[in-house]
Motif scaffolding. Sequence first.
Motif, PDB file in Angstrom:
ATOM      1  N   GLU A 116       0.834  -1.198   0.000  1.00  0.00           N
ATOM      2  CA  GLU A 116       0.000   0.000   0.000  1.00  0.00           C
ATOM      3  C   GLU A 116       0.869   1.248   0.000  1.00  0.00           C
ATOM      4  OE1 GLU A 116      -3.236   2.111  -0.504  1.00  0.00           O
ATOM      5  OE2 GLU A 116      -3.238  -0.062  -0.410  1.00  0.00           O
ATOM      6  N   ALA A 117       1.955   1.248   0.762  1.00  0.00           N
ATOM      7  CA  ALA A 117       2.863   2.394   0.787  1.00  0.00           C
ATOM      8  C   ALA A 117       3.499   2.601  -0.580  1.00  0.00           C
ATOM      9  CB  ALA A 117       3.935   2.195   1.849  1.00  0.00           C
ATOM     10  N   ALA A 118       3.862   1.515  -1.247  1.00  0.00           N
ATOM     11  CA  ALA A 118       4.458   1.622  -2.580  1.00  0.00           C
ATOM     12  C   ALA A 118       3.455   2.207  -3.562  1.00  0.00           C
ATOM     13  CB  ALA A 118       4.947   0.257  -3.062  1.00  0.00           C
ATOM     14  N   ARG A 119       2.209   1.793  -3.489  1.00  0.00           N
ATOM     15  CA  ARG A 119       1.183   2.336  -4.388  1.00  0.00           C
ATOM     16  C   ARG A 119       0.969   3.826  -4.135  1.00  0.00           C
ATOM     17  NH1 ARG A 119      -0.983  -2.820  -4.316  1.00  0.00           N
ATOM     18  NH2 ARG A 119      -2.022  -2.554  -2.350  1.00  0.00           N
ATOM     19  N   CYS A 120       1.049   4.243  -2.894  1.00  0.00           N
ATOM     20  CA  CYS A 120       0.856   5.655  -2.583  1.00  0.00           C
ATOM     21  C   CYS A 120       2.037   6.491  -3.083  1.00  0.00           C
ATOM     22  CB  CYS A 120       0.716   5.855  -1.073  1.00  0.00           C
ATOM     23  SG  CYS A 120      -0.814   5.167  -0.431  1.00  0.00           S
ATOM     24  N   ALA A 121       3.225   5.912  -3.087  1.00  0.00           N
ATOM     25  CA  ALA A 121       4.418   6.653  -3.477  1.00  0.00           C
ATOM     26  C   ALA A 121       4.526   6.834  -4.982  1.00  0.00           C
ATOM     27  CB  ALA A 121       5.662   5.929  -2.962  1.00  0.00           C
ATOM     28  N   ARG A 169       0.572  -3.545 -11.148  1.00  0.00           N
ATOM     29  CA  ARG A 169      -0.579  -4.453 -11.155  1.00  0.00           C
ATOM     30  C   ARG A 169      -1.855  -3.743 -11.568  1.00  0.00           C
ATOM     31  NH1 ARG A 169       2.313  -6.477  -6.091  1.00  0.00           N
ATOM     32  NH2 ARG A 169       2.129  -4.289  -5.706  1.00  0.00           N
ATOM     33  N   ASP A 170      -1.857  -2.416 -11.554  1.00  0.00           N
ATOM     34  CA  ASP A 170      -3.036  -1.662 -11.981  1.00  0.00           C
ATOM     35  C   ASP A 170      -3.245  -1.831 -13.477  1.00  0.00           C
ATOM     36  OD1 ASP A 170      -3.382  -0.755  -9.419  1.00  0.00           O
ATOM     37  OD2 ASP A 170      -2.467   1.202  -9.789  1.00  0.00           O
ATOM     38  N   GLU A 171      -4.416  -1.437 -13.925  1.00  0.00           N
ATOM     39  CA  GLU A 171      -4.701  -1.461 -15.356  1.00  0.00           C
ATOM     40  C   GLU A 171      -3.777  -0.476 -16.060  1.00  0.00           C
ATOM     41  OE1 GLU A 171      -8.466  -0.480 -18.146  1.00  0.00           O
ATOM     42  OE2 GLU A 171      -8.830  -1.611 -16.308  1.00  0.00           O
ATOM     43  N   LEU A 172      -3.241  -0.899 -17.190  1.00  0.00           N
ATOM     44  CA  LEU A 172      -2.301  -0.070 -17.931  1.00  0.00           C
ATOM     45  C   LEU A 172      -3.007   1.058 -18.664  1.00  0.00           C
ATOM     46  CD1 LEU A 172      -0.123  -2.871 -19.545  1.00  0.00           C
ATOM     47  CD2 LEU A 172       0.511  -1.374 -17.662  1.00  0.00           C
ATOM     48  N   PRO A 173      -2.342   2.217 -18.779  1.00  0.00           N
ATOM     49  CA  PRO A 173      -2.907   3.277 -19.620  1.00  0.00           C
ATOM     50  C   PRO A 173      -3.079   2.776 -21.049  1.00  0.00           C
ATOM     51  CG  PRO A 173      -1.097   4.113 -18.272  1.00  0.00           C
ATOM     52  CD  PRO A 173      -1.126   2.627 -18.107  1.00  0.00           C
ATOM     53  N   ALA A 174      -4.071   3.305 -21.743  1.00  0.00           N
ATOM     54  CA  ALA A 174      -4.400   2.833 -23.098  1.00  0.00           C
ATOM     55  C   ALA A 174      -3.219   2.939 -24.053  1.00  0.00           C
ATOM     56  CB  ALA A 174      -5.591   3.615 -23.642  1.00  0.00           C
ATOM     57  N   GLN A 175      -2.448   4.020 -23.978  1.00  0.00           N
ATOM     58  CA  GLN A 175      -1.309   4.192 -24.888  1.00  0.00           C
ATOM     59  C   GLN A 175      -0.270   3.097 -24.685  1.00  0.00           C
ATOM     60  OE1 GLN A 175      -0.042   8.186 -23.970  1.00  0.00           O
ATOM     61  NE2 GLN A 175      -1.160   9.021 -25.724  1.00  0.00           N
ATOM     62  N   ILE A 176      -0.041   2.706 -23.438  1.00  0.00           N
ATOM     63  CA  ILE A 176       0.934   1.655 -23.160  1.00  0.00           C
ATOM     64  C   ILE A 176       0.390   0.312 -23.624  1.00  0.00           C
ATOM     65  CG2 ILE A 176       2.133   0.383 -21.342  1.00  0.00           C
ATOM     66  CD1 ILE A 176       2.411   3.032 -19.853  1.00  0.00           C
ATOM     67  N   PRO A 233      13.103  -1.167  -6.789  1.00  0.00           N
ATOM     68  CA  PRO A 233      12.409   0.112  -6.570  1.00  0.00           C
ATOM     69  C   PRO A 233      12.594   1.102  -7.729  1.00  0.00           C
ATOM     70  CG  PRO A 233      13.468  -0.586  -4.555  1.00  0.00           C
ATOM     71  CD  PRO A 233      13.901  -1.558  -5.627  1.00  0.00           C
ATOM     72  N   LYS A 234      13.777   1.149  -8.314  1.00  0.00           N
ATOM     73  CA  LYS A 234      14.020   2.049  -9.442  1.00  0.00           C
ATOM     74  C   LYS A 234      13.114   1.691 -10.624  1.00  0.00           C
ATOM     75  CE  LYS A 234      17.438   2.930 -12.975  1.00  0.00           C
ATOM     76  NZ  LYS A 234      18.704   2.553 -13.531  1.00  0.00           N
ATOM     77  N   THR A 235      12.956   0.400 -10.880  1.00  0.00           N
ATOM     78  CA  THR A 235      12.103  -0.041 -11.982  1.00  0.00           C
ATOM     79  C   THR A 235      10.643   0.256 -11.690  1.00  0.00           C
ATOM     80  OG1 THR A 235      13.703  -1.779 -12.478  1.00  0.00           O
ATOM     81  CG2 THR A 235      11.503  -2.017 -13.431  1.00  0.00           C
ATOM     82  N   LEU A 236      10.212   0.063 -10.455  1.00  0.00           N
ATOM     83  CA  LEU A 236       8.840   0.403 -10.079  1.00  0.00           C
ATOM     84  C   LEU A 236       8.571   1.895 -10.284  1.00  0.00           C
ATOM     85  CD1 LEU A 236       8.340  -1.693  -6.817  1.00  0.00           C
ATOM     86  CD2 LEU A 236       7.254  -2.063  -9.042  1.00  0.00           C
ATOM     87  N   ALA A 237       9.533   2.725  -9.910  1.00  0.00           N
ATOM     88  CA  ALA A 237       9.369   4.165 -10.097  1.00  0.00           C
ATOM     89  C   ALA A 237       9.293   4.500 -11.578  1.00  0.00           C
ATOM     90  CB  ALA A 237      10.524   4.913  -9.438  1.00  0.00           C
ATOM     91  N   SER A 264       5.935   3.407 -12.969  1.00  0.00           N
ATOM     92  CA  SER A 264       4.842   4.247 -12.467  1.00  0.00           C
ATOM     93  C   SER A 264       4.800   5.613 -13.154  1.00  0.00           C
ATOM     94  CB  SER A 264       4.949   4.426 -10.963  1.00  0.00           C
ATOM     95  OG  SER A 264       6.012   5.290 -10.630  1.00  0.00           O
ATOM     96  N   GLU A 265       5.926   6.101 -13.612  1.00  0.00           N
ATOM     97  CA  GLU A 265       5.983   7.405 -14.287  1.00  0.00           C
ATOM     98  C   GLU A 265       5.729   7.296 -15.787  1.00  0.00           C
ATOM     99  OE1 GLU A 265       9.208  10.108 -13.370  1.00  0.00           O
ATOM    100  OE2 GLU A 265       9.644   8.887 -11.601  1.00  0.00           O
TER     101      GLU A 265
END
Length: 124
Positions: free
Chosen positions: A8-13, A19-26, A74-78, A81-82
Amino acid sequence: MNSSGRDEAARCAYNHDVRDELPAQIAEALARLPDAPGCYRYYDAAGTLLYVGKARSLRPRVRSYFQAATQHAPKTLALVSETASLDFIVVASEVEALILESNLIKEHHPRYNILLRDDKSFPY
């Protein structure tokens, strides 16, 4: 802190979790990826180049970033996420992909590429 608390902390950061649904462009770009050598580029929502990578086969390499079952650093997650969009360049060989990746990194200095930014070293 239990593991669900860390998740949960990672999702907030970050903007979104892998694991979320991917943006349409991606999702559209992932569907178009060929099974060929090349380079891929990740961009943020403002269109700023975040990362340049190379692959022997673009399809499995790029998709691996967006798989929920994969344990990412963590670098890959960041980075993931961006990422708001991505594109790719198909080349004839792995050697061409290596050279193209090096040239793109030296030209654009993406934030998440740290090893090939200077022009004092060779990528081989």
